[in-house]
Design a protein around this motif. Structure first.
Motif, mmCIF file in Angstrom:
data_model
loop_
_atom_site.group_PDB
_atom_site.id
_atom_site.type_symbol
_atom_site.label_atom_id
_atom_site.label_comp_id
_atom_site.label_asym_id
_atom_site.label_seq_id
_atom_site.Cartn_x
_atom_site.Cartn_y
_atom_site.Cartn_z
ATOM 1 N N GLY A 189 0.780 -1.238 0.000
ATOM 2 C CA GLY A 189 0.000 0.000 0.000
ATOM 3 C C GLY A 189 0.802 1.272 0.000
ATOM 4 O O GLY A 189 0.328 2.314 -0.430
ATOM 5 N N GLY A 190 2.030 1.228 0.513
ATOM 6 C CA GLY A 190 2.863 2.414 0.512
ATOM 7 C C GLY A 190 2.310 3.532 1.379
ATOM 8 O O GLY A 190 1.530 3.301 2.303
ATOM 9 N N LYS A 191 2.707 4.757 1.063
ATOM 10 C CA LYS A 191 2.366 5.912 1.885
ATOM 11 C C LYS A 191 0.857 6.094 2.040
ATOM 12 O O LYS A 191 0.369 6.474 3.108
ATOM 13 C CB LYS A 191 2.980 7.173 1.284
ATOM 14 C CG LYS A 191 2.769 8.424 2.122
ATOM 15 C CD LYS A 191 3.484 9.623 1.523
ATOM 16 C CE LYS A 191 3.308 10.861 2.401
ATOM 17 N NZ LYS A 191 4.032 12.038 1.850
ATOM 18 N N ALA A 192 0.118 5.808 0.987
ATOM 19 C CA ALA A 192 -1.331 6.019 1.012
ATOM 20 C C ALA A 192 -2.026 5.137 2.044
ATOM 21 O O ALA A 192 -3.077 5.493 2.570
ATOM 22 C CB ALA A 192 -1.925 5.769 -0.371
ATOM 23 N N LYS A 193 -1.459 3.970 2.329
ATOM 24 C CA LYS A 193 -2.083 3.023 3.258
ATOM 25 C C LYS A 193 -1.440 3.050 4.648
ATOM 26 O O LYS A 193 -1.882 2.358 5.555
ATOM 27 C CB LYS A 193 -1.990 1.600 2.696
ATOM 28 C CG LYS A 193 -2.738 1.399 1.382
ATOM 29 C CD LYS A 193 -4.241 1.467 1.565
ATOM 30 C CE LYS A 193 -4.974 1.114 0.286
ATOM 31 N NZ LYS A 193 -6.443 1.162 0.457
#
Length: 205
Positions: free
Chosen positions: A102-106
């Protein structure tokens, strides 16, 4: 030795990337905290707000532990003298803020995880004591709102005071990395802070 540091960093990062604030309300309450919360943050505060105190406390404990355990294990296995340990300190916060899935968004904002990481340095609790001091100061004495500005101020003062108090260089480096991650996670909110009402309240007895 390098392979051991890599192992513990990956352990710290992957452990940090377990998003208890999203998983626990979803599994036990059928709530998607990212979707229903105002800021989309799968953090302890939102779980308290939308799922209730019991689940909020459970998530808080889990977030503290995922910071505490890998750092504490690494400290006992590798010691805390080498600069590579600073990366291990930052690992759980990095994993929480920028999870593999998910990276930064998650990801979350990393505050509870930071406290877990610092607790994992036991018996070296100077960094933890400094961060607690600044958070309490900006929460109870000089009350800074909004929360993003309070966090930014607390982490910047934590970093500065760590250097001024001559905290161990490895811990100071870890403090720098953690502060950079947390402030970056709040960067978008801080950009819009001029459009919001900023409050500095001096509490008196």
């Amino acid at each position: 030795m390098i392979s051991q540091y890599i192992f513990y960093f990956l352990l710290a990062y992957l452990t940090g990337g377990i998003m208890f604030g999203a998983l626990i309300p979803k599994i036990f309450c059928g709530l998607d905290i990212r979707r229903i919360s105002e800021d989309g943050n799968p953090g302890t505060a939102n779980v308290f707000l939308y799922a209730g105190p019991f689940w909020g406390i459970l998530v808080l404990v889990c977030d503290l532990l995922k910071g505490f355990l890998p750092v504490h294990l690494a400290a006992h296995s590798l010691g805390t003298q080498e600069m590579g340990f600073a990366l291990i300190m930052a690992g759980p916060v990095l994993g929480h803020a920028y999870p593999l899935l998910g990276g930064k968004a998650k990801g979350g904002k990393g505050i509870a995880v930071t406290f877990g990481v610092l607790a994992g340095l036991y018996p070296f609790w100077h960094s933890l004591e400094l961060l607690i001091f600044w958070y309490l100061l900006f929460s109870l004495v000089v009350v800074v709102n909004p929360h993003s500005l309070r966090t930014g101020a607390a982490y910047l003062c934590w970093l500065a005071s760590s250097l001024l108090c001559r905290i161990h260089p490895v811990f100071a480096a870890g403090t720098f990395l953690i502060s950079a991650i947390v402030i970056d996670k709040h960067r978008e909110e801080l950009r819009h802070v001029e459009n919001r009402k900023i409050k500095f309240i001096f509490r008196r007895n």
